[in-house]
Design a protein around this motif. Structure first.
Motif, PDB file in Angstrom:
ATOM      1  N   GLY B  77      44.489  41.875  21.743  1.00  0.00           N
ATOM      2  CA  GLY B  77      45.515  40.844  21.582  1.00  0.00           C
ATOM      3  C   GLY B  77      45.923  40.237  22.901  1.00  0.00           C
ATOM      4  N   LYS B  78      46.663  39.116  22.780  1.00  0.00           N
ATOM      5  CA  LYS B  78      47.144  38.524  24.032  1.00  0.00           C
ATOM      6  C   LYS B  78      48.437  39.184  24.462  1.00  0.00           C
ATOM      7  N   GLY B  79      48.853  38.958  25.712  1.00  0.00           N
ATOM      8  CA  GLY B  79      50.087  39.548  26.209  1.00  0.00           C
ATOM      9  C   GLY B  79      49.867  40.947  26.770  1.00  0.00           C
ATOM     10  N   ARG B  80      48.600  41.326  26.917  1.00  0.00           N
ATOM     11  CA  ARG B  80      48.285  42.638  27.464  1.00  0.00           C
ATOM     12  C   ARG B  80      48.413  42.616  28.984  1.00  0.00           C
ATOM     13  N   ALA B  81      49.085  43.626  29.575  1.00  0.00           N
ATOM     14  CA  ALA B  81      49.265  43.656  31.031  1.00  0.00           C
ATOM     15  C   ALA B  81      47.953  44.016  31.709  1.00  0.00           C
ATOM     16  N   ILE B  82      47.635  43.328  32.764  1.00  0.00           N
ATOM     17  CA  ILE B  82      46.450  43.652  33.553  1.00  0.00           C
ATOM     18  C   ILE B  82      46.922  44.377  34.806  1.00  0.00           C
ATOM     19  N   GLN B  83      46.401  45.538  35.035  1.00  0.00           N
ATOM     20  CA  GLN B  83      46.783  46.275  36.240  1.00  0.00           C
ATOM     21  C   GLN B  83      45.536  46.557  37.055  1.00  0.00           C
ATOM     22  N   LEU B  84      45.671  46.370  38.374  1.00  0.00           N
ATOM     23  CA  LEU B  84      44.503  46.536  39.248  1.00  0.00           C
ATOM     24  C   LEU B  84      44.794  47.614  40.272  1.00  0.00           C
ATOM     25  N   ASP B  85      43.743  48.378  40.611  1.00  0.00           N
ATOM     26  CA  ASP B  85      43.914  49.359  41.681  1.00  0.00           C
ATOM     27  C   ASP B  85      42.824  49.138  42.733  1.00  0.00           C
ATOM     28  N   GLU B  86      42.785  49.980  43.731  1.00  0.00           N
ATOM     29  CA  GLU B  86      41.844  49.809  44.844  1.00  0.00           C
ATOM     30  C   GLU B  86      40.410  49.729  44.343  1.00  0.00           C
ATOM     31  N   ALA B  87      40.091  50.549  43.324  1.00  0.00           N
ATOM     32  CA  ALA B  87      38.725  50.573  42.808  1.00  0.00           C
ATOM     33  C   ALA B  87      38.326  49.204  42.260  1.00  0.00           C
ATOM     34  N   ASP B  88      39.275  48.502  41.603  1.00  0.00           N
ATOM     35  CA  ASP B  88      38.978  47.175  41.065  1.00  0.00           C
ATOM     36  C   ASP B  88      38.674  46.186  42.192  1.00  0.00           C
ATOM     37  N   ILE B  89      39.452  46.285  43.253  1.00  0.00           N
ATOM     38  CA  ILE B  89      39.238  45.368  44.382  1.00  0.00           C
ATOM     39  C   ILE B  89      37.925  45.713  45.085  1.00  0.00           C
ATOM     40  N   ASP B  90      37.597  46.999  45.197  1.00  0.00           N
ATOM     41  CA  ASP B  90      36.308  47.383  45.772  1.00  0.00           C
ATOM     42  C   ASP B  90      35.172  46.822  44.922  1.00  0.00           C
ATOM     43  N   PHE B  91      35.366  46.839  43.613  1.00  0.00           N
ATOM     44  CA  PHE B  91      34.377  46.268  42.700  1.00  0.00           C
ATOM     45  C   PHE B  91      34.191  44.767  42.991  1.00  0.00           C
ATOM     46  N   VAL B  92      35.301  44.078  43.180  1.00  0.00           N
ATOM     47  CA  VAL B  92      35.242  42.647  43.516  1.00  0.00           C
ATOM     48  C   VAL B  92      34.464  42.449  44.817  1.00  0.00           C
ATOM     49  N   LYS B  93      34.839  43.248  45.804  1.00  0.00           N
ATOM     50  CA  LYS B  93      34.164  43.156  47.110  1.00  0.00           C
ATOM     51  C   LYS B  93      32.661  43.314  46.958  1.00  0.00           C
ATOM     52  N   ASN B  95      30.830  42.788  44.256  1.00  0.00           N
ATOM     53  CA  ASN B  95      30.159  41.911  43.321  1.00  0.00           C
ATOM     54  C   ASN B  95      30.316  40.405  43.550  1.00  0.00           C
ATOM     55  N   VAL B  96      31.236  40.027  44.426  1.00  0.00           N
ATOM     56  CA  VAL B  96      31.423  38.586  44.665  1.00  0.00           C
ATOM     57  C   VAL B  96      30.979  38.242  46.079  1.00  0.00           C
ATOM     58  N   GLU B  97      30.162  37.203  46.160  1.00  0.00           N
ATOM     59  CA  GLU B  97      29.674  36.798  47.480  1.00  0.00           C
ATOM     60  C   GLU B  97      30.647  35.836  48.160  1.00  0.00           C
ATOM     61  N   ASN B  98      30.403  35.659  49.446  1.00  0.00           N
ATOM     62  CA  ASN B  98      31.145  34.661  50.232  1.00  0.00           C
ATOM     63  C   ASN B  98      32.625  34.983  50.434  1.00  0.00           C
ATOM     64  N   ILE B  99      32.979  36.269  50.287  1.00  0.00           N
ATOM     65  CA  ILE B  99      34.362  36.621  50.629  1.00  0.00           C
ATOM     66  C   ILE B  99      34.393  36.962  52.117  1.00  0.00           C
ATOM     67  N   ASP B 100      35.237  36.253  52.853  1.00  0.00           N
ATOM     68  CA  ASP B 100      35.334  36.463  54.300  1.00  0.00           C
ATOM     69  C   ASP B 100      36.187  37.701  54.556  1.00  0.00           C
ATOM     70  N   ALA B 101      37.317  37.802  53.868  1.00  0.00           N
ATOM     71  CA  ALA B 101      38.218  38.940  54.043  1.00  0.00           C
ATOM     72  C   ALA B 101      39.059  39.071  52.790  1.00  0.00           C
ATOM     73  N   ILE B 102      39.402  40.318  52.455  1.00  0.00           N
ATOM     74  CA  ILE B 102      40.235  40.531  51.272  1.00  0.00           C
ATOM     75  C   ILE B 102      41.130  41.730  51.542  1.00  0.00           C
ATOM     76  N   SER B 103      42.378  41.667  51.116  1.00  0.00           N
ATOM     77  CA  SER B 103      43.306  42.779  51.338  1.00  0.00           C
ATOM     78  C   SER B 103      44.194  42.944  50.116  1.00  0.00           C
TER      79      SER B 103
END
Ligand SMILES: Nc1ncnc2c1ncn2[C@@H]1O[C@H](COP(=O)(O)OP(=O)(O)OP(=O)(O)O)[C@@H](O)[C@H]1O
Ligand SMILES: [Mg+2]
Lengths: 244, 410
Positions: B77-93, B95-103
Motif C-alpha cells: 500500500g501507499k503511505g509506507r515509511a521508507i527507512q535507509l541505513d548505511e547498508a542501503d547507501i553502500d548499495f547505492v555507492k 550500483n550507481v555510476e558517476n557519483i563524485d561523493a556521497i555522505s
C-alpha cells in the motif's frame, strides 16, 4: 622711382626682377544672398626691395588684396606669381611653406596667441619651419632685441602695450627672415607715439632691403614708402612714386 | 617636423591657458569611466556575493530524505515509511555510476555539557566527504572529521564558528573537551565563517559535527535522516538522482516513479535559476553601461566641437604663420590623447577608491565586494577618448583646410 640703397640678395624673383606679379586678380565674396566683388581685376607688380603703401577708403579691398599677396586667401580669378612661381599650382603644404618662409605678416589686431609669451609667439613660425629648439630660441631672442623688447620676452600679450604687442608681431613676422613683409594697418590700433615707433621699424626694414607692402590710412607712413598704390572699389586707381 | 618635446610644451601651455575646456573634457571622461567602471564592479561583486551565499549550503549538491511512499507498488500500500541505513547507501555507492561523493547524515538535538553549563545543540553525524560537499572549511590549526575518526569511532567533533564563540569566547576551542550525550568529545576543528542563505536543518555555524559511526554508537540510531551527494559533473546530477531512486526502489520495493518515497532537493536547479537571473542582470548592466557611454560620448563630442570652434581663430593664426595642417592636427590628437589618459586614470582612481570604501563601510553582506576591472575602465576611457577624438578631429581638419583669413575671422 626710388630704389633702395642696399638690395638683399636672394633668389626667387622672376627674370624681370618682380617678386610679386598679379594679373587680372579678382575676389568675389559669395555670402549666399549677395555677392561682393571685393577686387575687380588687379594688376600689380612689386619689385624686389620695393616699399609699397596701399591706400584707399574703407571697404575698397585693401585687406583683401594684402591677404591674397600673403597667400592667406585664394583669388577668385586671375594669375598670381610669387617669386616667379604660380601660387595656384601649389598644394596645401606648399602654401603653408610659402607663408612660413617667404612672407611675414603683420596684422592690425596683432593676432598674437594670448597663452604664449612674447618669446614663444616669436618662436612659433620657427617651430613650424622645423628650426631646432636652441636655434629657435636664439633667433627669436635676436628678433625681439631688434624691435627693442629684449626686456619683455617672458611677458604675455596681455601684459604688453599695444605698441609692444605690434613690435612682437613684427619680430614674429621677421623670425624666418622672409623676403617680403606684409602689414595691414600696422599702426591702426596704436597711439601716435607707438605708431611712429612701428613706422621707424618698418622704415629700417625697407632700408635693409626687404620688400614691404603696407596697407595704411596713415599719411606719415605712406610718405615713407617708395610707391603708393591707391585702391577704390576693388580697382587700382592710382599707382605712383611717393612724394617725399 | 617639429619634435615631440615642443608638442608637449605647447600642450602644457594650452592646457594651462584653457582651464575650463580642459576641465570639461577631462571631467566628461572621468564621469563616464567612473559610471561604467562602478556599474560593472558592483554587478560583478553582487554576482560573486550571491554565488558565495549559494555555495554556502554546498556546491552543486543534492540532498535526499527518505520519507513515505505515495504510490502503491507490487501489492504494497501507499503511505509506507521508507527507512535507509548505511547498508542501503553502500548499495547505492556500489550500483550507481558517476557519483563524485556521497555522505549520510544523522541529526539530533543532543545535550552538551561544558564545565557546569549545559545546553542542547544540533548534532550531525556524517562522513569525511561531508565537509567538502557542504563547504565547511576548517580554520587554521584544526581539521574536519577524517577516515580514521570514522573507522575508530573516535569521539571527536567539528564545531560551527558561532557555537564555538558561544561556548569558548575568543579562546581556541581546538583540543578542548565537551561532554555530549554523556560522552566526552574532543574538538578537532572550527568552521571558517561562511555565507549561507539556505539550509535544511539549522545553520551550520551553530552545529556540532561528529563521525557518523560515533553518532550511531552513542545514540543507537540506526536509520539515517538524509544523505547528500554530488555527481562527477553537475550536469549529471539529475541522471544520478534518478538512478539512485531506481536503485533504492528496487532494494526497498517502491515505485521508481514515486517522487515522495525519497524526496530530492537538487541545489543545482537553484544555480541554474540564479545563473539565468545573473545573465539578465548582466545584460541589464551592459545596456546601462552602453547608454552611459553614449551619453558620455555625446557630452565629450559636444565639448570637443566647442573646443574646435573656439580654437579656429588660433588655428587660422598658426596657419598664417606657416603651420601645416598635419602639425595642427597632430597637436590636437595628442592633446585629446593626453586628456583621455589623465581622465581615464583619475576615473579609475576614483572608482577604485569607492570600491575600497565599500568593505570599510561594512555593507558587503548586501552588495558584495565590488570587483573593479581596470581593463574595462580603461576601455571605457579609451572609447570616450576616441569619441572625443573623432568629434574633434573632423572639425579641426575642416578648420585646417580653410584659408587662414577665413579661419581667423571665424
Ligand atoms: N569674408 C568676407 N565676406 C564677405 N564680404 C567680405 C569679406 N571680407 C571682406 N568683405 C567685403 O569686401 C570688401 C573689401 O573688404 P576689405 O576688408 O578688403 O576692405 P579694406 O579696404 O581693408 O577696408 P578697411 O580699410 O575698412 O579695412 C568690403 O566690402 C567687405 O565688406
Ligand atoms: Mg582692412
Amino acid at each position: 622711382m626710388n630704389w633702395p640703397i642696399k638690395r638683399r640678395n636672394g633668389n626667387g624673383s622672376s627674370s624681370n626682377g618682380h617678386i610679386i606679379e598679379m594679373a587680372g586678380i579678382t575676389k568675389v565674396y559669395d555670402t549666399g544672398k549677395i555677392k561682393v566683388e571685393a577686387l575687380r581685376g588687379i594688376d600689380l607688380r612689386v619689385g624686389k626691395g620695393e616699399f609699397v603703401a596701399v591706400v584707399g577708403p574703407s571697404g575698397s579691398g585693401k585687406s583683401t588684396l594684402l591677404n591674397l599677396v600673403g597667400c592667406l586667401d585664394t583669388p577668385s580669378d586671375g594669375e598670381y606669381r610669387l617669386g616667379g612661381e604660380a601660387v595656384a599650382g601649389l598644394d596645401r603644404d606648399q602654401l603653408a611653406d610659402v607663408r612660413n618662409r617667404r612672407v611675414g605678416f603683420v596684422f592690425q589686431n596683432f593676432n598674437l596667441l594670448p597663452q604664449l609669451t612674447a618669446l614663444e609667439n616669436v618662436e612659433m613660425p620657427l617651430m613650424f619651419g622645423g628650426v631646432g629648439r636652441r636655434e629657435r630660441r636664439r633667433r627669436a631672442l635676436g628678433q625681439l632685441e631688434q624691435v627693442g623688447l629684449a626686456d619683455r620676452v617672458e611677458h604675455r600679450p596681455t601684459e604688453l602695450s599695444g605698441g609692444q604687442m605690434q613690435r612682437v608681431a613684427i619680430a614674429r613676422a621677421l623670425a624666418m627672415e622672409p623676403d617680403i613683409i606684409l602689414a595691414d594697418e600696422p599702426t591702426g590700433n596704436l597711439d601716435t607715439g607707438s605708431g611712429s615707433d612701428v613706422m621707424s621699424l618698418l622704415g629700417a626694414l625697407s632700408e635693409q632691403g626687404r620688400t614691404l607692402v603696407v596697407v595704411t590710412h596713415d599719411q606719415h607712413l605712406a610718405r615713407r614708402a617708395h610707391r603708393v598704390v591707391e585702391i577704390r572699389d576693388g580697382v587700382i586707381v592710382n599707382d605712383a612714386p611717393a612724394g617725399r | 617636423m617639429t619634435g615631440l618635446g615642443s608638442f608637449l610644451r605647447q600642450l602644457a601651455r594650452d592646457i594651462r591657458s584653457q582651464t575650463l575646456r580642459t576641465f570639461l573634457t577631462t571631467f566628461g571622461i572621468i564621469w563616464g569611466t567612473v559610471a561604467v567602471a562602478l556599474l560593472l564592479a558592483f554587478g560583478e561583486g553582487l554576482h560573486r556575493q550571491q554565488i558565495k551565499s549559494f555555495a554556502g549550503l554546498g556546491d552543486h549538491i543534492v540532498i535526499a530524505w527518505p520519507a513515505r511512499t505515495s504510490l502503491p507498488f507490487q501489492g504494497l500500500g501507499k503511505g509506507r515509511a521508507i527507512q535507509l541505513d548505511e547498508a542501503d547507501i553502500d548499495f547505492v555507492k556500489a550500483n550507481v555510476e558517476n557519483i563524485d561523493a556521497i555522505s549520510t547524515e544523522y541529526s539530533r538535538n543532543l545535550r552538551l555539557r561544558l564545565g557546569d553549563q549545559g545546553r542542547g545543540v544540533e548534532v550531525s553525524g556524517v562522513s569525511p566527504v561531508f565537509g567538502e560537499l557542504r563547504s565547511m572549511v576548517p580554520a587554521a590549526g584544526g581539521r574536519f572529521i577524517d577516515p580514521i575518526d570514522m573507522e575508530q569511532r573516535r569521539r571527536v567533533a567539528f564545531i560551527g564558528d558561532q557555537l564555538a564563540t558561544e561556548l569558548f569566547g575568543d579562546a581556541d576551542p581546538v583540543g578542548r573537551e565537551v561532554v555530549l550525550h554523556g560522552s566526552p568529545f574532543t574538538i578537532v576543528g572550527v568552521m571558517v565563517a561562511k555565507e549561507q542563505d539556505s539550509s535544511y536543518s539549522g545553520r551550520d555555524h551553530s552545529k556540532l559535527i561528529v563521525p557518523s559511526t560515533t553518532f550511531r554508537a552513542i545514540t543507537g540510531q540506526r536509520y539515517i535522516d538524509n544523505f547528500i551527494y554530488r555527481a562527477t559533473d553537475p550536469k549529471l546530477n539529475k541522471q544520478v538522482s534518478s538512478q539512485i531512486i531506481a536503485a533504492l526502489g528496487e532494494r526497498k520495493r517502491f515505485d521508481p516513479a514515486d517522487s515522495e518515497a525519497v524526496s530530492i532537493w537538487d541545489t543545482t536547479e537553484m544555480f541554474v535559476f540564479f545563473d539565468n537571473f545573473m545573465l539578465a542582470f548582466k545584460i541589464f548592466l551592459g545596456i546601462m553601461g552602453a547608454l552611459t557611454l553614449v551619453v558620455g560620448g555625446i557630452g565629450v563630442s559636444n565639448i570637443m566641437n566647442v573646443v574646435v570652434e573656439e580654437r579656429t581663430r588660433e588655428i587660422g593664426i598658426k596657419m598664417a604663420l606657416g603651420a601645416r595642417g598635419s602639425s595642427i592636427l597632430a597637436q590636437f590628437v595628442l592633446e585629446t590623447m593626453v586628456l583621455t589618459a589623465v581622465g581615464g586614470a583619475i576615473g579609475l582612481a576614483i572608482s577604485w577608491a569607492i570600491c575600497s570604501a565599500v568593505p570599510a563601510a561594512g555593507v558587503t553582506r548586501f552588495v558584495g565586494t565590488p570587483v573593479l576591472s581596470p581593463q574595462l575602465a580603461l576601455l571605457t576611457a579609451g572609447i570616450l577618448g576616441l569619441v572625443g577624438l573623432v568629434a574633434g578631429y573632423f572639425p579641426a581638419r575642416e578648420a585646417s583646410r580653410l584659408d587662414p583669413v577665413i579661419a581667423m575671422k571665424l
